[in-house]
Design a protein around this motif. Structure first.
Motif, PDB file in Angstrom:
ATOM      1  N   ARG A 131      11.929  46.119  27.465  1.00  0.00           N
ATOM      2  CA  ARG A 131      11.598  47.306  26.697  1.00  0.00           C
ATOM      3  C   ARG A 131      12.830  48.162  26.446  1.00  0.00           C
ATOM      4  N   LEU A 132      13.874  47.930  27.262  1.00  0.00           N
ATOM      5  CA  LEU A 132      15.081  48.745  27.150  1.00  0.00           C
ATOM      6  C   LEU A 132      15.759  48.470  25.809  1.00  0.00           C
ATOM      7  N   ASN A 133      16.028  49.539  25.086  1.00  0.00           N
ATOM      8  CA  ASN A 133      16.629  49.409  23.778  1.00  0.00           C
ATOM      9  C   ASN A 133      17.619  50.561  23.587  1.00  0.00           C
ATOM     10  N   PRO A 134      18.874  50.381  24.086  1.00  0.00           N
ATOM     11  CA  PRO A 134      19.832  51.491  24.061  1.00  0.00           C
ATOM     12  C   PRO A 134      20.048  52.025  22.649  1.00  0.00           C
ATOM     13  N   ARG A 135      19.917  53.327  22.504  1.00  0.00           N
ATOM     14  CA  ARG A 135      20.156  53.930  21.190  1.00  0.00           C
ATOM     15  C   ARG A 135      20.658  55.363  21.356  1.00  0.00           C
ATOM     16  N   ALA A 136      21.363  55.810  20.351  1.00  0.00           N
ATOM     17  CA  ALA A 136      21.946  57.153  20.395  1.00  0.00           C
ATOM     18  C   ALA A 136      20.874  58.192  20.108  1.00  0.00           C
ATOM     19  N   ALA A 137      20.949  59.320  20.828  1.00  0.00           N
ATOM     20  CA  ALA A 137      20.040  60.429  20.553  1.00  0.00           C
ATOM     21  C   ALA A 137      20.728  61.477  19.685  1.00  0.00           C
ATOM     22  N   LEU A 138      21.981  61.784  19.994  1.00  0.00           N
ATOM     23  CA  LEU A 138      22.707  62.828  19.267  1.00  0.00           C
ATOM     24  C   LEU A 138      24.201  62.517  19.224  1.00  0.00           C
ATOM     25  N   GLN A 139      24.833  62.930  18.139  1.00  0.00           N
ATOM     26  CA  GLN A 139      26.289  62.901  18.074  1.00  0.00           C
ATOM     27  C   GLN A 139      26.742  64.298  18.436  1.00  0.00           C
ATOM     28  N   CYS A 140      27.231  64.492  19.661  1.00  0.00           N
ATOM     29  CA  CYS A 140      27.449  65.856  20.194  1.00  0.00           C
ATOM     30  C   CYS A 140      28.793  66.460  19.819  1.00  0.00           C
ATOM     31  N   MET A 141      29.826  65.644  19.764  1.00  0.00           N
ATOM     32  CA  MET A 141      31.179  66.179  19.538  1.00  0.00           C
ATOM     33  C   MET A 141      32.088  65.059  19.060  1.00  0.00           C
ATOM     34  N   ARG A 142      33.251  65.450  18.528  1.00  0.00           N
ATOM     35  CA  ARG A 142      34.218  64.453  18.085  1.00  0.00           C
ATOM     36  C   ARG A 142      34.756  63.681  19.288  1.00  0.00           C
ATOM     37  N   GLN A 143      35.210  62.467  19.037  1.00  0.00           N
ATOM     38  CA  GLN A 143      35.698  61.618  20.112  1.00  0.00           C
ATOM     39  C   GLN A 143      36.942  62.211  20.797  1.00  0.00           C
ATOM     40  N   ASP A 144      37.853  62.787  20.016  1.00  0.00           N
ATOM     41  CA  ASP A 144      39.066  63.360  20.625  1.00  0.00           C
ATOM     42  C   ASP A 144      38.730  64.583  21.458  1.00  0.00           C
ATOM     43  N   VAL A 145      37.713  65.337  21.035  1.00  0.00           N
ATOM     44  CA  VAL A 145      37.263  66.498  21.810  1.00  0.00           C
ATOM     45  C   VAL A 145      36.659  66.017  23.141  1.00  0.00           C
ATOM     46  N   ALA A 146      35.868  64.951  23.078  1.00  0.00           N
ATOM     47  CA  ALA A 146      35.278  64.392  24.303  1.00  0.00           C
ATOM     48  C   ALA A 146      36.375  63.939  25.262  1.00  0.00           C
ATOM     49  N   ALA A 147      37.428  63.321  24.719  1.00  0.00           N
ATOM     50  CA  ALA A 147      38.519  62.826  25.576  1.00  0.00           C
ATOM     51  C   ALA A 147      39.227  63.983  26.287  1.00  0.00           C
ATOM     52  N   THR A 148      39.436  65.102  25.563  1.00  0.00           N
ATOM     53  CA  THR A 148      40.087  66.260  26.186  1.00  0.00           C
ATOM     54  C   THR A 148      39.184  66.868  27.268  1.00  0.00           C
ATOM     55  N   ILE A 149      37.889  67.001  26.956  1.00  0.00           N
ATOM     56  CA  ILE A 149      36.968  67.564  27.955  1.00  0.00           C
ATOM     57  C   ILE A 149      36.935  66.663  29.190  1.00  0.00           C
ATOM     58  N   GLU A 150      36.956  65.350  28.963  1.00  0.00           N
ATOM     59  CA  GLU A 150      36.961  64.429  30.105  1.00  0.00           C
ATOM     60  C   GLU A 150      38.172  64.661  31.007  1.00  0.00           C
ATOM     61  N   ALA A 151      39.346  64.802  30.375  1.00  0.00           N
ATOM     62  CA  ALA A 151      40.562  65.038  31.164  1.00  0.00           C
ATOM     63  C   ALA A 151      40.423  66.317  31.984  1.00  0.00           C
ATOM     64  N   TYR A 152      39.853  67.379  31.376  1.00  0.00           N
ATOM     65  CA  TYR A 152      39.679  68.655  32.085  1.00  0.00           C
ATOM     66  C   TYR A 152      38.657  68.520  33.221  1.00  0.00           C
ATOM     67  N   MET A 153      37.598  67.731  32.963  1.00  0.00           N
ATOM     68  CA  MET A 153      36.565  67.551  33.999  1.00  0.00           C
ATOM     69  C   MET A 153      37.094  66.718  35.164  1.00  0.00           C
ATOM     70  N   ILE A 154      37.981  65.763  34.876  1.00  0.00           N
ATOM     71  CA  ILE A 154      38.591  64.989  35.971  1.00  0.00           C
ATOM     72  C   ILE A 154      39.489  65.903  36.794  1.00  0.00           C
ATOM     73  N   GLU A 155      40.265  66.751  36.092  1.00  0.00           N
ATOM     74  CA  GLU A 155      41.130  67.717  36.773  1.00  0.00           C
ATOM     75  C   GLU A 155      40.294  68.654  37.669  1.00  0.00           C
ATOM     76  N   THR A 156      39.104  69.036  37.190  1.00  0.00           N
ATOM     77  CA  THR A 156      38.221  69.926  37.965  1.00  0.00           C
ATOM     78  C   THR A 156      37.839  69.294  39.297  1.00  0.00           C
ATOM     79  N   VAL A 157      37.578  67.965  39.276  1.00  0.00           N
ATOM     80  CA  VAL A 157      37.182  67.284  40.513  1.00  0.00           C
ATOM     81  C   VAL A 157      38.406  66.964  41.380  1.00  0.00           C
ATOM     82  N   GLU A 158      39.547  66.732  40.731  1.00  0.00           N
ATOM     83  CA  GLU A 158      40.738  66.403  41.527  1.00  0.00           C
ATOM     84  C   GLU A 158      41.392  67.645  42.130  1.00  0.00           C
ATOM     85  N   ASN A 159      41.464  68.736  41.348  1.00  0.00           N
ATOM     86  CA  ASN A 159      42.201  69.910  41.833  1.00  0.00           C
ATOM     87  C   ASN A 159      41.497  71.251  41.623  1.00  0.00           C
ATOM     88  N   GLY A 160      40.308  71.245  41.046  1.00  0.00           N
ATOM     89  CA  GLY A 160      39.654  72.513  40.713  1.00  0.00           C
ATOM     90  C   GLY A 160      38.490  72.840  41.635  1.00  0.00           C
TER      91      GLY A 160
END
Ligand SMILES: [Zn+2]
Length: 468
Positions: free
Chosen positions: A362-391
């Motif tokens: 029954r599993l049928n992976p599909r997108a629900a929403l396009q939330c943000m641009r890919q480059d924006v997601a990459a920057t947020i990811e870097a900041y979120m990793i920094e938050t767990v490593e040093n924040g």
């Protein structure tokens, strides 16, 4: 005259076609939901004549089965049964989106294949289909064991690439074996509410993910800016932004402001962006929208339609004000960051097994929403990793793995001001092989950086271990 008649006929045919089209559209989109309402008498009658199928977890553990007389039995330990209470729900539909009622069409065999129906033509009592959930019962039991004692709250864990929901935990739990004890319990604040999908909480600083996305999309060069935090920043005559109890972070880059969760920097960004831009970004991520997914319903998170003044706008950018967020929705947003900006649809059903043994996925992976641009997601990811490593999120770290995250400490509105804030953590494992996103809320749990982050780290670690 003849031409007019033909035109009218054509118009009527077009209207009729549109109406028919809408009918199929509505049935297609809402059919299963209409089917499972407690008002469906056909469903109630079926419970007497059909033996409901089993409910299993993703590893084949039988969570619910039917006795010979049709009554429901729970073969797992009491602990697991209680941990899963809101996922399983009850046949009366008191827990509105529990599997027992929401997936009744499958469990009672209404969706059974033709061969299943034929094979049961001469059976004394028809048997419904078994439903295999995406849930990991071990992970969910572990969450129940690790959840801070004496606190309520919720945890949602999902695979942010496929949408498989691995855990959907809500506390207080109840005992699915004895639902009569909860008959008539208050559904809005009580024990039957699934806080992971229906609980609305002030998000606190986990909302800074949204403010950050909005700033990255709308303010050129914002990553190169420095912010000055002196602990207090007057917004209006009556309203100050306050941070670190007035002490201040000093000079900060945008990344440091995020990792240290600086209220002054993010309040200033909200003021610069304005209410409309911030709302547009929030809505693109699913705020103010209903999530009527096929397997589960996630209540709407709220971004206010109007704001009183600049003071409210500033505090909204920080995650306070009149914002409300649902834990599962925040897990989906964190997962969208990990998935390059695309939010997947969460799914609860892995497969359905007919009475004659045939299993259909029954599993049928599909997108629900396009939330943000890919480059924006990459920057947020870097900041979120920094938050767990040093924040603020260091307690969510999992040894040997890359975890991205954001903490939140949400002030609870109370006249006496005596309640501790709700503790939040949202994040994910930023690895191809373990694409797991999580949201944790510990009600009145104090600082998100301690209680919620610690629990999230443990749960992600267990999810990774279970996948190996
Ligand atoms: Zn600050």
């Amino acid at each position: 005259m003849k031409r007019n008649a033909r035109a009218v006929l054509c118009a009527m045919l077009a209207l009729f076609a549109a109406l028919g089209g809408y009918f199929f559209y509505a049935v297609y989109n809402n059919g299963s939901r209409w089917f499972t309402t407690p008002y469906n008498t056909r469903l109630r009658q079926a419970r007497g004549s059909v033996i409901a199928g089993d409910i299993l977890d993703r590893n084949g553990t039988v969570l619910v089965t039917s006795a010979a007389d049709g009554s429901r039995e729970y073969p797992t330990s009491r602990e697991t049964r209680k941990a899963l209470s809101h996922v399983l729900g009850d046949v009366q539909g008191q827990v509105p989106t529990g599997a027992e009622s929401f997936l009744a069409a499958d469990l009672l065999g209404f969706n059974a294949s033709l061969s299943d129906r034929v094979s049961q033509l001469f059976a004394e009592k028809r048997r419904g289909s078994d439903v295999i959930l995406t849930i990991d019962a071990d992970l969910q039991t572990y969450i129940a064991q690790q959840f801070p004692e004496d606190h309520n709250g919720a945890v949602a864990v999902l695979n942010y690439k496929t949408g498989e929901v691995l855990a959907l935990y809500s506390k207080p739990e109840y005992d699915a074996k004895h639902p009569e004890n909860f008959a008539g319990a208050d559904d809005e604040s009580g024990v039957l509410l699934n806080r992971a999908t229906q609980g609305r909480y002030a998000p606190g600083s986990v909302f800074k993910i949204v403010t950050l996305a909005c700033a990255l999309e709308n303010i050129p060069g914002v990553q190169e800016r420095t912010f000055k935090c002196e602990g207090v920043y007057p917004v209006t005559e009556e309203m100050d932004l306050i941070d670190t109890e007035g002490e201040g972070h000093g000079e900060l880059t945008l990344e440091e402001a995020f990792a240290k969760s600086c209220n002054i920097a993010f309040g200033q960004l909200a003021l610069e962006l304005g209410e409309d831009k911030l709302r547009a970004t929030a809505e693109r991520m699913g705020f103010n929208g209903n999530f009527l997914f096929e397997d589960l319903i996630v209540y709407e998170s709220i971004f206010p339609q109007t704001m009183k003044d600049e003071g409210e706008l500033a505090w909204t950018g920080v995650g306070q004000g009149n914002l409300m967020a649902v834990p599962m929705h925040m897990a989906l947003i964190a997962g969208a960051v990990g998935n390059g900006g695309t939010m997947v649809e969460p799914q609860l059903v892995l497969a359905v097994r007919g009475a004659s043994g045939g299993e259909s996925s029954r599993l049928n992976p599909r997108a629900a929403l396009q939330c943000m641009r890919q480059d924006v997601a990459a920057t947020i990811e870097a900041y979120m990793i920094e938050t767990v490593e040093n924040g603020t999120g260091t307690r969510a770290a999992v040894e040997g793995h890359t975890i991205a995250g954001k903490t939140g400490t949400a002030q609870v509105n109370s006249s006496g001001g005596k309640y501790s804030p709700h503790a939040w953590f949202v994040g994910y494992c930023a690895e191809e092989d373990f694409p797991y996103a999580i949201a944790v809320v510990v009600e009145n749990g104090g600082s998100g950086g301690s209680t919620a982050a610690r629990l999230a780290g443990k749960v992600l670690s267990r999810a990774i271990k279970n996948a190996q």
